[in-house]
Design a protein around this motif. Structure first.
Motif, PDB file in Angstrom:
ATOM      1  N   ALA A 111      43.581  30.623  52.288  1.00 23.39           N
ATOM      2  CA  ALA A 111      42.515  29.927  53.003  1.00 23.39           C
ATOM      3  C   ALA A 111      42.102  28.628  52.329  1.00 23.39           C
ATOM      4  CB  ALA A 111      41.301  30.843  53.146  1.00 23.39           C
ATOM      5  N   PHE A 112      42.155  28.602  50.970  1.00 22.66           N
ATOM      6  CA  PHE A 112      41.566  27.464  50.256  1.00 22.66           C
ATOM      7  C   PHE A 112      42.499  26.727  49.300  1.00 22.66           C
ATOM      8  CE2 PHE A 112      37.933  30.290  51.170  1.00 22.66           C
ATOM      9  CZ  PHE A 112      37.167  29.418  51.911  1.00 22.66           C
ATOM     10  N   ILE A 113      43.678  27.251  48.998  1.00 19.06           N
ATOM     11  CA  ILE A 113      44.534  26.616  47.995  1.00 19.06           C
ATOM     12  C   ILE A 113      44.921  25.180  48.357  1.00 19.06           C
ATOM     13  CG2 ILE A 113      46.919  26.627  47.129  1.00 19.06           C
ATOM     14  CD1 ILE A 113      44.990  28.150  45.428  1.00 19.06           C
ATOM     15  N   PRO A 114      45.375  24.878  49.584  1.00 16.67           N
ATOM     16  CA  PRO A 114      45.812  23.493  49.848  1.00 16.67           C
ATOM     17  C   PRO A 114      44.789  22.429  49.471  1.00 16.67           C
ATOM     18  CG  PRO A 114      46.511  24.937  51.606  1.00 16.67           C
ATOM     19  CD  PRO A 114      45.636  25.769  50.719  1.00 16.67           C
ATOM     20  N   PRO A 115      43.487  22.561  49.848  1.00 21.66           N
ATOM     21  CA  PRO A 115      42.550  21.517  49.427  1.00 21.66           C
ATOM     22  C   PRO A 115      42.110  21.650  47.973  1.00 21.66           C
ATOM     23  CG  PRO A 115      41.432  23.140  50.796  1.00 21.66           C
ATOM     24  CD  PRO A 115      42.883  23.479  50.837  1.00 21.66           C
ATOM     25  N   MET A 116      42.079  22.889  47.434  1.00 21.59           N
ATOM     26  CA  MET A 116      41.530  23.103  46.093  1.00 21.59           C
ATOM     27  C   MET A 116      42.587  23.006  45.005  1.00 21.59           C
ATOM     28  SD  MET A 116      38.322  23.508  46.647  1.00 21.59           S
ATOM     29  CE  MET A 116      37.697  24.213  45.139  1.00 21.59           C
ATOM     30  N   GLU A 117      43.839  23.299  45.337  1.00 18.57           N
ATOM     31  CA  GLU A 117      44.983  23.196  44.434  1.00 18.57           C
ATOM     32  C   GLU A 117      44.882  24.114  43.213  1.00 18.57           C
ATOM     33  OE1 GLU A 117      45.921  19.098  43.746  1.00 18.57           O
ATOM     34  OE2 GLU A 117      46.462  18.792  45.839  1.00 18.57           O
ATOM     35  N   THR A 118      45.445  23.667  42.073  1.00 16.06           N
ATOM     36  CA  THR A 118      45.685  24.575  40.952  1.00 16.06           C
ATOM     37  C   THR A 118      44.418  25.142  40.321  1.00 16.06           C
ATOM     38  OG1 THR A 118      45.875  22.622  39.537  1.00 16.06           O
ATOM     39  CG2 THR A 118      47.918  23.599  40.323  1.00 16.06           C
ATOM     40  N   THR A 119      43.337  24.381  40.290  1.00 16.63           N
ATOM     41  CA  THR A 119      42.119  24.899  39.659  1.00 16.63           C
ATOM     42  C   THR A 119      41.572  26.098  40.426  1.00 16.63           C
ATOM     43  OG1 THR A 119      40.846  23.221  40.860  1.00 16.63           O
ATOM     44  CG2 THR A 119      41.427  22.751  38.566  1.00 16.63           C
ATOM     45  N   PHE A 120      41.630  26.047  41.744  1.00 12.66           N
ATOM     46  CA  PHE A 120      41.158  27.183  42.525  1.00 12.66           C
ATOM     47  C   PHE A 120      42.081  28.380  42.358  1.00 12.66           C
ATOM     48  CE2 PHE A 120      40.430  29.557  46.522  1.00 12.66           C
ATOM     49  CZ  PHE A 120      39.073  29.813  46.352  1.00 12.66           C
ATOM     50  N   MET A 121      43.376  28.127  42.250  1.00 12.13           N
ATOM     51  CA  MET A 121      44.329  29.206  41.974  1.00 12.13           C
ATOM     52  C   MET A 121      43.974  29.891  40.658  1.00 12.13           C
ATOM     53  SD  MET A 121      47.131  30.819  42.908  1.00 12.13           S
ATOM     54  CE  MET A 121      48.574  30.062  43.632  1.00 12.13           C
ATOM     55  N   ALA A 122      43.617  29.101  39.652  1.00  8.07           N
ATOM     56  CA  ALA A 122      43.235  29.665  38.353  1.00  8.07           C
ATOM     57  C   ALA A 122      41.942  30.471  38.462  1.00  8.07           C
ATOM     58  CB  ALA A 122      43.070  28.542  37.326  1.00  8.07           C
ATOM     59  N   ILE A 123      40.978  29.982  39.265  1.00  9.83           N
ATOM     60  CA  ILE A 123      39.715  30.714  39.457  1.00  9.83           C
ATOM     61  C   ILE A 123      39.990  32.076  40.097  1.00  9.83           C
ATOM     62  CG2 ILE A 123      37.561  30.751  40.783  1.00  9.83           C
ATOM     63  CD1 ILE A 123      37.471  27.682  40.400  1.00  9.83           C
ATOM     64  N   LEU A 124      40.845  32.100  41.108  1.00  4.88           N
ATOM     65  CA  LEU A 124      41.176  33.363  41.777  1.00  4.88           C
ATOM     66  C   LEU A 124      41.844  34.332  40.816  1.00  4.88           C
ATOM     67  CD1 LEU A 124      42.570  32.195  45.248  1.00  4.88           C
ATOM     68  CD2 LEU A 124      40.334  33.197  44.746  1.00  4.88           C
ATOM     69  N   PHE A 125      42.771  33.831  40.019  1.00  4.49           N
ATOM     70  CA  PHE A 125      43.496  34.699  39.094  1.00  4.49           C
ATOM     71  C   PHE A 125      42.577  35.231  38.001  1.00  4.49           C
ATOM     72  CE2 PHE A 125      46.596  35.263  35.509  1.00  4.49           C
ATOM     73  CZ  PHE A 125      47.236  36.358  36.059  1.00  4.49           C
ATOM     74  N   SER A 126      41.758  34.358  37.442  1.00  2.00           N
ATOM     75  CA  SER A 126      40.827  34.770  36.396  1.00  2.00           C
ATOM     76  C   SER A 126      39.814  35.777  36.944  1.00  2.00           C
ATOM     77  CB  SER A 126      40.101  33.542  35.841  1.00  2.00           C
ATOM     78  OG  SER A 126      39.425  33.839  34.642  1.00  2.00           O
ATOM     79  N   GLY A 127      39.347  35.539  38.168  1.00  2.00           N
ATOM     80  CA  GLY A 127      38.424  36.477  38.794  1.00  2.00           C
ATOM     81  C   GLY A 127      39.052  37.827  39.048  1.00  2.00           C
ATOM     82  N   TYR A 128      40.318  37.822  39.444  1.00  2.00           N
ATOM     83  CA  TYR A 128      41.040  39.080  39.657  1.00  2.00           C
ATOM     84  C   TYR A 128      41.101  39.897  38.368  1.00  2.00           C
ATOM     85  CZ  TYR A 128      44.915  42.277  40.518  1.00  2.00           C
ATOM     86  OH  TYR A 128      45.693  43.408  40.620  1.00  2.00           O
ATOM     87  N   LEU A 129      41.450  39.247  37.263  1.00  2.00           N
ATOM     88  CA  LEU A 129      41.507  39.939  35.972  1.00  2.00           C
ATOM     89  C   LEU A 129      40.138  40.490  35.580  1.00  2.00           C
ATOM     90  CD1 LEU A 129      43.721  37.465  33.880  1.00  2.00           C
ATOM     91  CD2 LEU A 129      44.451  39.549  35.046  1.00  2.00           C
ATOM     92  N   LEU A 130      39.111  39.689  35.780  1.00  2.00           N
ATOM     93  CA  LEU A 130      37.757  40.070  35.388  1.00  2.00           C
ATOM     94  C   LEU A 130      37.280  41.308  36.134  1.00  2.00           C
ATOM     95  CD1 LEU A 130      35.066  39.304  33.911  1.00  2.00           C
ATOM     96  CD2 LEU A 130      34.507  37.945  35.923  1.00  2.00           C
ATOM     97  N   PHE A 131      37.362  41.279  37.460  1.00  2.00           N
ATOM     98  CA  PHE A 131      36.798  42.374  38.257  1.00  2.00           C
ATOM     99  C   PHE A 131      37.631  43.657  38.173  1.00  2.00           C
ATOM    100  CE2 PHE A 131      34.639  38.771  40.328  1.00  2.00           C
ATOM    101  CZ  PHE A 131      33.334  39.230  40.239  1.00  2.00           C
ATOM    102  N   THR A 132      38.951  43.543  38.191  1.00  2.00           N
ATOM    103  CA  THR A 132      39.766  44.765  38.094  1.00  2.00           C
ATOM    104  C   THR A 132      39.581  45.442  36.739  1.00  2.00           C
ATOM    105  OG1 THR A 132      41.678  43.406  37.406  1.00  2.00           O
ATOM    106  CG2 THR A 132      41.524  44.010  39.735  1.00  2.00           C
ATOM    107  N   THR A 133      39.433  44.644  35.685  1.00  2.00           N
ATOM    108  CA  THR A 133      39.221  45.218  34.353  1.00  2.00           C
ATOM    109  C   THR A 133      37.875  45.931  34.273  1.00  2.00           C
ATOM    110  OG1 THR A 133      40.583  43.515  33.286  1.00  2.00           O
ATOM    111  CG2 THR A 133      39.021  44.697  31.892  1.00  2.00           C
ATOM    112  N   LEU A 134      36.822  45.284  34.730  1.00  2.00           N
ATOM    113  CA  LEU A 134      35.481  45.875  34.621  1.00  2.00           C
ATOM    114  C   LEU A 134      35.330  47.129  35.483  1.00  2.00           C
ATOM    115  CD1 LEU A 134      33.206  42.695  34.501  1.00  2.00           C
ATOM    116  CD2 LEU A 134      33.987  44.135  32.608  1.00  2.00           C
ATOM    117  N   PHE A 135      35.920  47.132  36.671  1.00  2.00           N
ATOM    118  CA  PHE A 135      35.870  48.339  37.503  1.00  2.00           C
ATOM    119  C   PHE A 135      36.563  49.504  36.804  1.00  2.00           C
ATOM    120  CE2 PHE A 135      34.149  45.882  40.852  1.00  2.00           C
ATOM    121  CZ  PHE A 135      33.781  46.723  41.888  1.00  2.00           C
ATOM    122  N   ALA A 136      37.681  49.242  36.156  1.00  2.00           N
ATOM    123  CA  ALA A 136      38.399  50.302  35.441  1.00  2.00           C
ATOM    124  C   ALA A 136      37.595  50.808  34.248  1.00  2.00           C
ATOM    125  CB  ALA A 136      39.761  49.779  34.974  1.00  2.00           C
TER     126      ALA A 136
END
Length: 471
Positions: free
Chosen positions: A421-446
């Motif tokens: 939905a957002f990568i084309p306008p946001m590019e690599t920084t948004f990709m990094a935010i999504l990836f970092s957020g994925y690591l953060l939330f999956t780790t804390l839930f576990a």
């Protein structure tokens, strides 16, 4: 030198944490960290040559080629080392060595089928992968045709045929504490890979030479690990272990395959959400963006050097204590493991954030400066994951292999939805935010689930003991 470092670490752990499981975890990890640190140092040197030889676009494509083979492998393989670590000690504790040997054979058989099938997939889909992951400017920069790139995808995939029983072998090596021998093999692989990379660089071998260098290094490591595991199995179970029939596992077949397939699904989700970042970036944003992202993740690997071996050395200790229902000890191991991880993770994270741009310039060139904001964002997610490195093995110890699968799947869907939905306008920084957020939330839930289950088991055992004393 490594032995002195190991002895020093052992003394510090005794002084700070005392004896017991954590001491063994750190001692065994010290062997792996010594080898990993040594090979990381060599890798840091060879990486600089690779970056300078290929440039942003070529470096991005190289990352995509690696991830493409990894994707095919993970789609058809199991986290088979976890099966070995989970069940071999279990049967050893019950003095059922014939079943322990049969589990290792079964693991090797399943892994071999997956590796061969994965290579076939690479051959079939490599042309599609090459066209999706390579842009026109990269072909010009590397002076190569699309057909040549297609062949490189297949060429790198050959390493899977060397790794047919690699994960099974490392699992067995870790169960029987052969960490010192494993570290030697890892160090030898690192030295030879650096030599091959230097040869490729100075002979101007380009991307093809880089791929051949890494392949040869992987072949050395795979052959060494397989040999060590086979010798360990023979010394532990005798010459006849290879002929133990799978039928002896008939009663436990449901538990074995349930564990294997639950970790299999988790592995697929992990590949899509975590281990295919180069594919997503190169496919959606181009090879130059992929090069910046790959360099940022390369520096992030420095944050993981002493942490990455800890789950493998912690898991056997957790399974031993869990088999005895020592839940307080299990919880204590996890808490002290977090403190231990923080000792390294805090200062290194600060260095990467404060001096990251300088490091990038010295390591490669100002051409790679766009990698810095990506690096800063990724540090956040990896820092949290480092502190709670035990989150997955903790759940496996508590017999909850499905829980991380469900959590990872939910956040994978969220991540991919937002990405398209957002990568084309946001590019690599948004990709990094999504990836970092994925690591953060999956780790804390576990982590929350692990502590919740442990507290419940501790209370239940205390009530049981109080009831026994009353009677």
């Amino acid at each position: 030198m490594f032995q002195k470092l190991i002895e020093w670490a052992d003394r510090q752990v005794k002084r700070i944490f005392g004896n017991g499981p954590l001491q063994r975890i750190v001692k065994n990890s010290s062997y792996l960290v010594s080898a990993t640190g040594f090979t990381a140092f060599l890798g840091f040197i060879q990486g600089s040559f690779v970056v300078r030889a290929l440039g942003p676009a070529g470096f991005g494509l190289w990352g995509a080629i690696k991830d493409f083979s990894g994707l095919m492998n993970k789609l058809l393989s199991f986290r088979i080392n976890e099966l070995v670590i989970r069940f071999v000690p279990y049967y050893e504790e019950k003095n059922e060595n014939h079943k322990a040997g049969a589990v290792f054979r079964l693991a090797g058989f399943l892994e071999s089928l997956g590796a061969i099938a994965a290579f076939i997939l690479i051959v079939v889909f490599s042309e599609f992968g090459a066209r999706w992951l390579t842009d026109a400017q990269t072909l010009i920069d590397l002076n190569m045709s699309m057909r040549e790139i297609h062949r490189l995808f297949v060429l790198y995939g050959i390493y899977l045929l060397f790794n047919v029983v690699y994960d099974s072998s490392t699992g067995l090596i870790q169960v029987f504490n052969k960490f010192r021998e494993q570290s030697i093999i890892t160090a030898v692989q690192g030295v030879l890979t650096l030599i091959f990379i230097l040869i490729a660089y100075f002979t101007e071998g380009g991307l093809r030479g880089i791929i051949l260098a890494y392949m040869l290094g992987k072949a050395v490591g795979a052959i060494g690990m397989t040999w060590l595991a086979m010798m360990t199995a023979r010394s532990r179970w005798g010459k006849g272990w290879l002929f133990t029939p799978f039928g002896c596992l008939k009663e436990d077949r449901k538990d074995l395959f349930s564990f294997a397939f639950s970790t299999k699904l988790s592995s697929i989700i992990s590949v899509i959400a975590k281990e295919s970042e180069s594919l997503w970036v190169n496919g959606l944003l181009g090879n130059a963006a992929g090069g910046y992202y790959s360099l940022a993740r390369y520096f992030i690997s420095l944050l993981q050097i002493p942490i990455s071996p800890l789950p493998n050395t912690t898991y056997p200790e957790l399974t031993r204590e869990a088999a005895k229902e020592n839940w307080v000890e299990v919880k204590d191991i996890l808490k002290k493991g977090t403190r231990l991880a923080a000792v390294y993770s805090v200062p290194v994270s600060l260095v990467l954030v404060v001096f990251g741009k300088l490091i990038i310039r010295l390591y490669s060139s100002v051409e790679f400066y766009p990698a810095y904001p990506i690096l800063v964002i990724l540090v956040v997610g990896y820092f949290i994951m480092n502190l709670f490195y035990w989150n997955r093995v903790g759940l496996l110890t508590l017999n909850r292999p499905v829980y991380p699968t469900v959590v990872n799947f939910v956040f994978m869907v969220v991540k991919i939805t937002l990405m398209f939905a957002f990568i084309p306008p946001m590019e690599t920084t948004f990709m990094a935010i999504l990836f970092s957020g994925y690591l953060l939330f999956t780790t804390l839930f576990a982590v929350v689930r692990v502590y919740s289950d442990l507290n419940a088991k501790i209370v239940a055992k205390e009530q049981f003991l109080e009831g026994s004393l009353t009677e």
